[in-house]
Design an enzyme around this catalytic site. Structure first.
Site, short mmCIF file in Angstrom:
data_model
loop_
_atom_site.label_atom_id
_atom_site.label_comp_id
_atom_site.label_asym_id
_atom_site.label_seq_id
_atom_site.Cartn_x
_atom_site.Cartn_y
_atom_site.Cartn_z
N HIS A 162 87.60 81.07 -23.03
CA HIS A 162 88.67 82.04 -22.80
C HIS A 162 88.16 83.47 -23.06
O HIS A 162 87.14 83.65 -23.72
CB HIS A 162 89.83 81.78 -23.78
CG HIS A 162 90.59 80.53 -23.52
ND1 HIS A 162 90.73 79.53 -24.46
CD2 HIS A 162 91.30 80.12 -22.44
CE1 HIS A 162 91.47 78.55 -23.96
NE2 HIS A 162 91.83 78.87 -22.75
N CYS A 249 92.76 80.66 -31.73
CA CYS A 249 93.46 79.57 -31.03
C CYS A 249 94.44 78.82 -31.91
O CYS A 249 95.36 78.17 -31.41
CB CYS A 249 92.46 78.53 -30.53
SG CYS A 249 90.87 79.16 -30.14
C1 CIR Z 1 90.57 73.19 -24.97
O1 CIR Z 1 89.51 72.98 -24.36
O2 CIR Z 1 91.61 73.52 -24.40
C2 CIR Z 1 90.57 73.05 -26.48
N1 CIR Z 1 89.66 72.01 -26.85
C3 CIR Z 1 90.19 74.34 -27.15
C4 CIR Z 1 91.16 75.45 -26.92
C5 CIR Z 1 90.76 76.71 -27.60
N2 CIR Z 1 91.74 77.72 -27.44
C6 CIR Z 1 91.48 79.01 -27.39
O3 CIR Z 1 90.33 79.44 -27.31
N3 CIR Z 1 92.52 79.84 -27.32
#
Ligand code: CIR
Length: 254
Positions: A162, A249
């Site tokens: 992201h 996150c």
């Molecule tokens: C994903 O791949 O969606 C999760 N394992 C990690 C999400 C991380 N979120 C973020 O960077 N905002």
């Protein structure tokens, strides 16, 4: 950045099956719970009131709650996550946000948007185009924000999951940025602290009421941030790192 509240979600046992681009590592549930508790404790120490949503076994990645919504002081926007396995996370977040925000908007499919791609700096929003957020989703968000007088721009994410995997706003016009993933020229209005060699992961940090929280183990970048005048605290987020996630996150802050 000044905040009063944070919303978090306890990791579920299935967190070990969360999405990841890393082939050889496996997150540990017990350690993830411990690290999540330490995260909550530190946010509380920094003055935030925390709402803790219960874990949802159906959604392995649901502890990464930042991706489900974009919050402003007067408006909550529910995202349409780019990963199919995460779309169902929105429902319970919507129910909870309805109790806190009088105005709720939605990103509608086929457009997709993950909250991790939305960086807010004062009233300006930067939206990353990534594997999860597409042009349609980004434009929907810009339209919604314009209704409350906020502006934004769209930035391609070259590498990393992201936008906020690679850039964080620290306050006082400073950004912490991994210049290998994001073209720094998008942020020429800011003082940019670049992450040290091999420390790109530390660009995912958060600034809460005058303190910068960084992942531990990135001492060169931590020194750079301290030298710019910031108070820094560190947390071990190894289990979330294995799942391509990190400090930002794990909460929705407002
Ligand atoms: C994903 O791949 O969606 C999760 N394992 C990690 C999400 C991380 N979120 C973020 O960077 N905002």
């Amino acid at each position: 950045m000044n905040f009063n509240h944070a919303i978090v979600r306890t990791p579920c046992k299935n967190v070990v099956y969360g999405l990841t681009t890393q082939k050889t590592v496996c997150a540990d549930y017990t350690k993830s719970i411990e690290q999540h508790e330490n995260y909550i404790k530190l946010l509380e120490e920094l003055g935030l009131n925390i709402d803790i949503l219960t874990s949802e076994e159906k959604f392995p990645d649901s502890t990464f709650i930042e991706d489900t919504a974009v919050l402003t002081q007067c408006l909550a926007v529910l995202c349409n996550p780019g990963a199919d396995s995460r779309k169902g996370e929105i429902s319970s977040v919507r129910n909870f946000l309805k109790t806190k925000f009088s105005k709720i908007e939605n990103i509608e499919g086929p457009g997709t948007l993950d909250g991790g791609d939305v960086l807010e700096i004062n009233d300006q929003f930067y939206i990353g185009l990534s594997n999860r957020t597409d042009q349609n989703g980004a434009e929907q968000l810009l339209t919604i924000l314009s209704k409350i007088g906020k502006t934004g721009s769209i930035i391609p994410v070259r590498e990393g999951l992201h936008l906020k995997s690679s850039v964080s706003y620290l306050g006082e016009n400073y950004l912490l940025i991994n210049s290998e993933s994001i073209n720094i020229s998008h942020f020429s209005d800011y003082e940019c602290i670049t992450t040290a060699f091999n420390e790109g992961y530390s660009a995912n940090s958060i600034s809460i009421n005058g303190t910068v929280i960084m992942p531990n183990g990135f001492s060169k970048t931590k020194t750079k941030v301290e030298n710019a005048g910031f108070m820094v605290k560190t947390l071990n987020v190894s289990e979330f790192k294995k799942l391509d996630g990190g400090l930002s996150c794990l909460s929705l802050r407002y």
